[in-house]
Design a protein around this motif. Structure first.
Motif, PDB file in Angstrom:
ATOM      1  N   ARG A 219       0.825  -1.196   0.000  1.00  0.00           N
ATOM      2  CA  ARG A 219       0.000   0.000   0.000  1.00  0.00           C
ATOM      3  C   ARG A 219       0.870   1.261   0.000  1.00  0.00           C
ATOM      4  NH1 ARG A 219      -5.063   0.414   4.212  1.00  0.00           N
ATOM      5  NH2 ARG A 219      -6.331   1.871   3.011  1.00  0.00           N
ATOM      6  N   ILE A 220       1.931   1.229   0.787  1.00  0.00           N
ATOM      7  CA  ILE A 220       2.858   2.355   0.829  1.00  0.00           C
ATOM      8  C   ILE A 220       3.518   2.544  -0.533  1.00  0.00           C
ATOM      9  CG2 ILE A 220       5.062   3.168   1.765  1.00  0.00           C
ATOM     10  CD1 ILE A 220       2.936   3.513   3.827  1.00  0.00           C
ATOM     11  N   ALA A 221       4.004   1.450  -1.123  1.00  0.00           N
ATOM     12  CA  ALA A 221       4.669   1.528  -2.427  1.00  0.00           C
ATOM     13  C   ALA A 221       3.713   2.063  -3.491  1.00  0.00           C
ATOM     14  CB  ALA A 221       5.206   0.163  -2.821  1.00  0.00           C
ATOM     15  N   ASN A 222       2.461   1.588  -3.466  1.00  0.00           N
ATOM     16  CA  ASN A 222       1.503   2.059  -4.470  1.00  0.00           C
ATOM     17  C   ASN A 222       1.115   3.514  -4.236  1.00  0.00           C
ATOM     18  OD1 ASN A 222      -0.599   1.583  -6.674  1.00  0.00           O
ATOM     19  ND2 ASN A 222      -1.821   2.344  -4.977  1.00  0.00           N
ATOM     20  N   GLU A 282       7.737   3.834 -15.123  1.00  0.00           N
ATOM     21  CA  GLU A 282       7.567   4.088 -13.691  1.00  0.00           C
ATOM     22  C   GLU A 282       7.400   2.788 -12.918  1.00  0.00           C
ATOM     23  OE1 GLU A 282       7.991   6.886 -11.965  1.00  0.00           O
ATOM     24  OE2 GLU A 282       8.609   7.749 -13.888  1.00  0.00           O
ATOM     25  N   TRP A 283       6.716   1.826 -13.524  1.00  0.00           N
ATOM     26  CA  TRP A 283       6.565   0.500 -12.913  1.00  0.00           C
ATOM     27  C   TRP A 283       7.937  -0.153 -12.731  1.00  0.00           C
ATOM     28  CZ3 TRP A 283       1.469   0.880 -12.145  1.00  0.00           C
ATOM     29  CH2 TRP A 283       0.789  -0.181 -11.547  1.00  0.00           C
ATOM     30  N   LYS A 284       8.757  -0.071 -13.780  1.00  0.00           N
ATOM     31  CA  LYS A 284      10.104  -0.667 -13.747  1.00  0.00           C
ATOM     32  C   LYS A 284      10.979   0.046 -12.721  1.00  0.00           C
ATOM     33  CE  LYS A 284      13.858  -2.082 -16.833  1.00  0.00           C
ATOM     34  NZ  LYS A 284      14.327  -2.101 -18.255  1.00  0.00           N
ATOM     35  N   LYS A 285      10.843   1.359 -12.643  1.00  0.00           N
ATOM     36  CA  LYS A 285      11.605   2.130 -11.664  1.00  0.00           C
ATOM     37  C   LYS A 285      11.243   1.709 -10.242  1.00  0.00           C
ATOM     38  CE  LYS A 285      12.340   6.932 -10.159  1.00  0.00           C
ATOM     39  NZ  LYS A 285      11.944   8.344 -10.374  1.00  0.00           N
ATOM     40  N   MET A 286       9.940   1.482  -9.999  1.00  0.00           N
ATOM     41  CA  MET A 286       9.512   1.019  -8.679  1.00  0.00           C
ATOM     42  C   MET A 286      10.112  -0.339  -8.375  1.00  0.00           C
ATOM     43  SD  MET A 286       7.922   1.431  -5.841  1.00  0.00           S
ATOM     44  CE  MET A 286       6.926   2.908  -6.086  1.00  0.00           C
ATOM     45  N   LYS A 287      10.138  -1.203  -9.357  1.00  0.00           N
ATOM     46  CA  LYS A 287      10.682  -2.549  -9.163  1.00  0.00           C
ATOM     47  C   LYS A 287      12.185  -2.502  -8.868  1.00  0.00           C
ATOM     48  CE  LYS A 287      11.427  -6.923 -11.629  1.00  0.00           C
ATOM     49  NZ  LYS A 287      10.908  -7.794 -10.553  1.00  0.00           N
ATOM     50  N   ASN A 288      12.913  -1.698  -9.622  1.00  0.00           N
ATOM     51  CA  ASN A 288      14.371  -1.705  -9.534  1.00  0.00           C
ATOM     52  C   ASN A 288      14.922  -0.794  -8.445  1.00  0.00           C
ATOM     53  OD1 ASN A 288      14.461  -3.489 -11.676  1.00  0.00           O
ATOM     54  ND2 ASN A 288      14.775  -1.889 -13.219  1.00  0.00           N
ATOM     55  N   SER A 354      10.146  -4.932  -5.347  1.00  0.00           N
ATOM     56  CA  SER A 354      10.914  -5.636  -6.384  1.00  0.00           C
ATOM     57  C   SER A 354      10.287  -6.980  -6.740  1.00  0.00           C
ATOM     58  CB  SER A 354      12.360  -5.844  -5.927  1.00  0.00           C
ATOM     59  OG  SER A 354      12.431  -6.792  -4.861  1.00  0.00           O
ATOM     60  N   ARG A 355       9.542  -7.543  -5.776  1.00  0.00           N
ATOM     61  CA  ARG A 355       8.886  -8.838  -6.031  1.00  0.00           C
ATOM     62  C   ARG A 355       7.529  -8.669  -6.718  1.00  0.00           C
ATOM     63  NH1 ARG A 355       9.972  -9.588  -0.572  1.00  0.00           N
ATOM     64  NH2 ARG A 355       7.756  -9.894  -0.099  1.00  0.00           N
TER      65      ARG A 355
END
Length: 372
Positions: A219-222, A282-288, A354-355
């Protein structure tokens, strides 16, 4: 199968007459006694709400009892409510946001009931008979899967008495299973072309169930990614820096046994591919890269401060009590919630991000006139 919308039709008829009240008498009785009763069907559950002024509490619970224990499902009312739902479906068929949402669900949730519309469709409504409604009622309105939240000027002893009166005689149904196990979800892109100056896009991927121990981290990440309105990365990158959309968002959609992450935006036809690319980036940035310490601090402040909105009325408090029970969050949830948020660590949130977040798993449903 082929009779989608039967549960929605059934719940729409619960307050349309009972063994002791005609539909019009029931409406009058609600109005005269300061009673509000409403029911709605969702993808996984049926929701109900009940409000009554204190001076008419006995009469109010009688009306609630009648709606749940003695509905009569008269043919004329069935046809009347069917017509209302049909009109609503026709309106939905001309609303591009609803079309996009329905198309997304249909493609994204592969062979799952979660992909079906709650209202059904014009063909399925025609097939639903009174016997189907009665069957849905007996299967759905049961007490063993019931969760109840109560708030207001009523003591525990009296509350238990009225709960037993209203719900005590309902049957049990041990065959109900959660439908939200999601082994397969579609990724990639699908397009549904219609003539429109702006294209609507709904996107998503797999998420977490509400009672997952990592749900608050997600929830925090989103919140940082797309749930924080003007403060979110998606808004700042796609709207502020590039002017591609008016608004863009993402949110967690938890189900009983699983969950998804959903997002959406509208843009000019020529900007569809560029906007999708920005979302993937932005999705990839959040993951990495995860989130920063300052972003974590701001998200924690928001979630701790916004919780008080749930205590502005008795209906919102009762709803929160229901949610806590439905997702089995524990009796100590209210006491521990702030501590849970305070104890969230940056490293753990970024490990989870990242997961979970993966641009390769995203599915985009494009509704409009996409310019290639």
């Amino acid at each position: 199968k082929g009779k989608e919308g039967v549960t929605n039709l059934m719940t729409s008829l619960l307050d349309e007459g009972s063994a002791n009240f005609s539909a019009s008498d029931f409406r009058i009785a609600k109005r005269e006694n300061g009673v509000k009763i409403s029911y709605s069907a969702g993808k996984e559950k049926i929701n109900g709400s009940f409000q009554v002024v204190k001076s008419q509490i006995q009469e109010g619970f009688w009306l609630l009892y009648e709606s749940l224990n003695k509905p009569i499902f008269q043919l004329d009312k069935i046809n009347e409510v069917k017509s209302q739902i049909e009109a609503s479906i026709k309106i939905d068929q001309s609303n591009i946001s609803t079309i996009a949402s329905d198309k997304f669900n249909d493609f994204f949730f592969i062979n799952s009931k979660l992909g079906k519309t709650v209202k059904g469709n014009l063909d399925s409504l025609l097939k639903i008979k009174r016997s189907d409604i009665l069957k849905s009622f007996k299967k759905s309105i049961t007490k063993n899967n019931l969760v109840i939240g109560i708030a207001g000027d009523i003591n525990e002893e009296l509350a238990k008495k009225y709960i037993e009166y209203v719900f005590g005689s309902l049957p049990t149904n041990d065959s109900i299973e959660p439908i939200s196990t999601l082994p397969n979800l579609r990724n990639g892109v699908e397009t549904f072309e219609i003539e429109t100056p702006q294209t609507t896009v709904v996107f998503g991927q797999k998420g977490l169930s509400r009672n997952d121990e990592d749900y608050f981290s997600a929830r925090i990440a989103n919140y940082v990614l797309g749930g924080g309105g003007f403060q979110s990365r998606l808004y700042k990158e796609v709207r502020e820096k590039n002017g591609l959309v008016y608004s863009i968002y993402s949110y967690l959609m938890p189900y009983e046994s699983d969950g998804v992450i959903i997002g959406g935006f509208q843009t000019r036809n020529k900007n569809v591919d560029e906007t999708i690319l920005k979302v993937k980036q932005e999705w990839k940035k959040m993951k990495n890269q995860g989130i920063s310490a300052n972003e974590l601090k701001e998200a924690k402040t928001y979630y701790k401060g916004s919780f008080s909105r749930n205590f502005t009325s008795t209906i919102s408090i009762a709803t929160l009590l229901k949610v806590v029970q439905y997702y089995d969050l524990g009796k100590d949830y209210f006491a521990n919630r702030s501590e849970i948020i305070d104890n969230l660590k940056l490293k753990e949130i970024n490990s989870l991000a990242s997961r979970i977040f993966d641009e390769k798993n995203l599915f985009f449903m494009i509704v409009g006139k996409r310019n290639m």
